[in-house]
Design an enzyme around this catalytic site. Structure first.
Site, PDB file in Angstrom:
ATOM      1  N   GLU A 150       0.797  -1.235   0.000  1.00  0.00           N
ATOM      2  CA  GLU A 150       0.000   0.000   0.000  1.00  0.00           C
ATOM      3  C   GLU A 150       0.832   1.289   0.000  1.00  0.00           C
ATOM      4  O   GLU A 150       0.744   2.093   0.922  1.00  0.00           O
ATOM      5  CB  GLU A 150      -0.956  -0.002   1.195  1.00  0.00           C
ATOM      6  N   GLU A 255      -6.813 -10.448  -0.599  1.00  0.00           N
ATOM      7  CA  GLU A 255      -7.631 -10.117   0.581  1.00  0.00           C
ATOM      8  C   GLU A 255      -9.102 -10.003   0.190  1.00  0.00           C
ATOM      9  O   GLU A 255      -9.782  -9.034   0.503  1.00  0.00           O
ATOM     10  CB  GLU A 255      -7.138  -8.821   1.227  1.00  0.00           C
TER      11      GLU A 255
END
Length: 635
Positions: A150, A255
């Protein structure tokens, strides 16, 4: 036919698990029977490897080579080895859950940041240490690592402590170190969310994957895929998947979940349809060669374990299993994407009641019980739907006199969020206090103004606890109240108006409603310019009087006898403006009330106590949602 068998010809099927899953036999059995890969949801992030105590004790020894600990990771690695299940390593480098002291001189937050070369040396040593430990002690267990997580935000590199101290090339350095020390068979991944968004997709392809591919440092792209029921559009997602696939990298769906707050049969059917659509997309991309998908991971096992309920501040039903490992319609839909209907059997988990109990973790001897604070004839809020405000107790099962913490969850006056109740209560319980959570009056419909009812609830709760102080073993001790968000507004209202609230019940009339201290967490304070509009509307209605607005604008109501306060918030709070906490702190200063005020540079609204349980997605304390659920069924 199970998930791992159905998808074995195409890619691994995995799930994320927390330490609570790991210590619940039914959950580990489900994992072993349905999946051939898993990810540690939380306990293998940077903060759990870096040994704070050792590094701070001898900073000179560890200056360029931080001391590491693997006590959190080992149980997962042992489980993987014993059950012959492969693991994804998540995550080596991230801006979150990496302690600030790692970047500071002498590993001390009060010292300046260390220089670039020092931090890079620490980074290399850390990555080397983690990979060496895993590959030496558990060879072949972890088949892929999320090296960096991220780093893209708002069409650019995310501003973080990494970019502040090392620079924007920190991610390249991390991959260089990972490539240097990773075993040849281990794949190295970049992982991110919202990867189907065109602006983010293009930036990742050009600025992140591009240089890593050129330097031959990366093997795969991780698309997190936290999806909504209407976003992203499947065509947009497919385009992104194929564009990442065109790089020649492996693709992992890392995810996967689909936020859905509606548990109705119709809504769960829609969830199943969307899951089947996405898995069909994965299979089509794999079979056509447009994307070399080698792993798909659900972000936890069961709806009840999902992080989304805490993050979204509403109960989410985003996965394919629920409850006692029951298969939802979405489970069969995922199977149907890969195999024919006649090869699909009904999934019936054959686990004992004992299997569903938490085992192998210390469980404190807690006295838990619930008590209504009002008698039925005292409480007449018209939209209660049979709910009566109550206290849920977390008391030590001994005769020791202890200080008391009363926790007030937030929820915009629409609900009492469960993740802001039990988590906080247990934090203080574990520190030696007796604790309570107050489920006070709220209105999910936002149609019946609450006015002073929540204030009266907390006033009665304080008096109720004091009336029963001997029974609760808190007599002669302090009673502190702690609120979150709108719950902080409830607490703050009592802090400034405790003298105004008269209790008509003679049993409580002469008992003080003044708390001994107040903790306000990301608080709603003002009804003015920086207000949280929905909270004020739910509390006072669409057309409050000037008098009401002034009364509940707490920065205008601080008195000379207001209790001492501790206030904290984050600069990044995007829900309640940080000016709220400044306004109240300034008002306390003017009245010379003892207070502490902390504003942290990073962190989202709703962090609660930001402990391991919170980040694993566990919330507990669903009892606080009783009035909301009653309203939901009634309305």
């Amino acid at each position: 036919m199970n998930l791992k068998t159905a998808y074995e010809p195409y890619f691994k099927i995995g799930a994320a698990i927390s330490r609570w899953n790991l210590h619940t036999p039914a959950h580990t059995k489900l994992l072993a029977e349905q999946f051939n890969s898993f990810t540690c949801e939380n306990d293998m992030k940077p903060m759990y490897y870096l040994d704070r105590e050792a590094n701070k004790k001898d900073p000179e020894k560890y200056n360029l080579s931080p001391a590491l600990t693997f006590e959190n990771a080992i149980p997962y690695l042992e489980f993987a080895k014993d059950n012959k299940i492969a693991m994804r390593g998540h995550t080596l480098v991230w801006h979150n859950q990496t302690p600030k002291w790692f970047f500071c001189e002498r590993y001390n937050e009060n010292f300046p940041m260390a220089d670039r070369e020092t931090i890079l040396a620490r980074l290399e040593s850390y990555i080397h240490g983690v990979l060496d430990f895993v590959q030496t002690n558990y060879p072949g267990i972890i088949y892929a690592w999320d090296v960096v997580n991220e780093i893209v935000d708002e069409g650019a590199f995310r501003k973080s402590i990494w970019t502040e101290t090392v620079g924007e090339d920190f991610f390249i350095k991390a991959f260089e170190f990972a490539r240097k020390y990773a075993a040849p068979e281990v794949s190295l991944f970049y992982n991110d969310y919202e990867t189907a968004q065109p602006w983010k997709r293009d930036f990742i392809l050009e600025k992140v994957l591009g240089p890593l591919i050129d330097k031959k440092l990366i093997d795969g792209m991780g698309m997190q895929s936290h999806l909504l029921m209407d976003h992203p559009d499947i065509s947009e997602y497919r385009t992104a998947l194929e564009m990442y696939g065109s790089t020649g990298l492996q693709i992992h769906i890392t995810e996967l979940d689909m936020h859905n707050a509606d548990p109705s049969e119709e809504s769960m059917h829609a969830l199943a349809t969307r899951y089947q659509e996405f898995f069909q997309t994965y299979l089509d991309a794999k079979k056509s060669g447009k994307a070399n998908i080698t792993s798909v991971t659900f972000w936890n096992l069961l709806d009840e374990n999902s992080w989304l309920s805490g993050f979204r501040r509403e109960t989410s039903y985003p996965l394919v299993f629920k409850g006692k490992c029951e298969a939802k319609e979405a489970y069969y839909a995922v199977l149907k994407a890969a195999v024919s209907d006649d090869s699909i059997d009904k999934w019936v988990p054959d686990y004992s009641e004992e299997d569903y109990k938490l085992q192998g973790m210390p469980t404190p001897d807690i006295k838990r019980f619930r008590e209504n604070i009002w008698q039925e004839n005292e409480y007449n809020y018209e939209a209660s739907y049979g709910f009566i405000p109550n206290l849920f107790a977390y008391l030590h099962n001994d005769d020791v006199k202890r200080d008391c913490m009363l926790v007030i969850p937030g929820g915009g006056y629409c609900m009492c969020c469960s993740h802001e109740g039990e988590l906080a209560a247990m934090e203080f319980y574990n520190r030696g206090m007796n604790a309570f959570v107050l489920s006070y009056t709220t209105d999910i419909t936002m149609s019946v103004p609450l006015h002073k009812q929540p204030l009266e609830d907390i006033s009665r709760a304080v008096r109720f606890i004091r009336k029963n102080a001997s029974k609760y073993n808190i007599d002669g001790k302090k009673l502190v109240i702690m609120g979150f968000s709108a719950g902080s507004h409830v607490c703050g209202s009592l802090a400034v108006h405790f003298d105004d609230v008269k209790d008509n019940n003679p049993e409580y009339a002469d008992i003080s409603g003044r708390p001994d201290g107040v903790i306000l967490s990301y608080p709603v304070i003002t009804t003015g310019r920086y207000t949280h509009a929905d909270s004020v509307r739910t509390l006072l209605g669409a057309n409050p009087t000037d008098e009401e607005l002034t009364y509940f604008s707490l920065e205008k109501q601080v008195k000379d006898n207001t209790p001492p306060c501790f206030i904290w918030q984050t600069e990044e709070d995007s829900v309640v403006p940080v000016e709220n906490s400044y306004l109240f702190a300034n008002a306390l200063r003017e009245k010379k009330i003892p207070f502490a005020h902390y504003v942290f540079p990073r962190g989202f609204h709703g962090l609660t106590v930001a402990n391991d349980e919170f980040f694993s997605g566990w919330s507990g304390g669903e009892y606080s949602m009783e009035q909301t659920m009653r309203a939901r069924f009634a309305v």
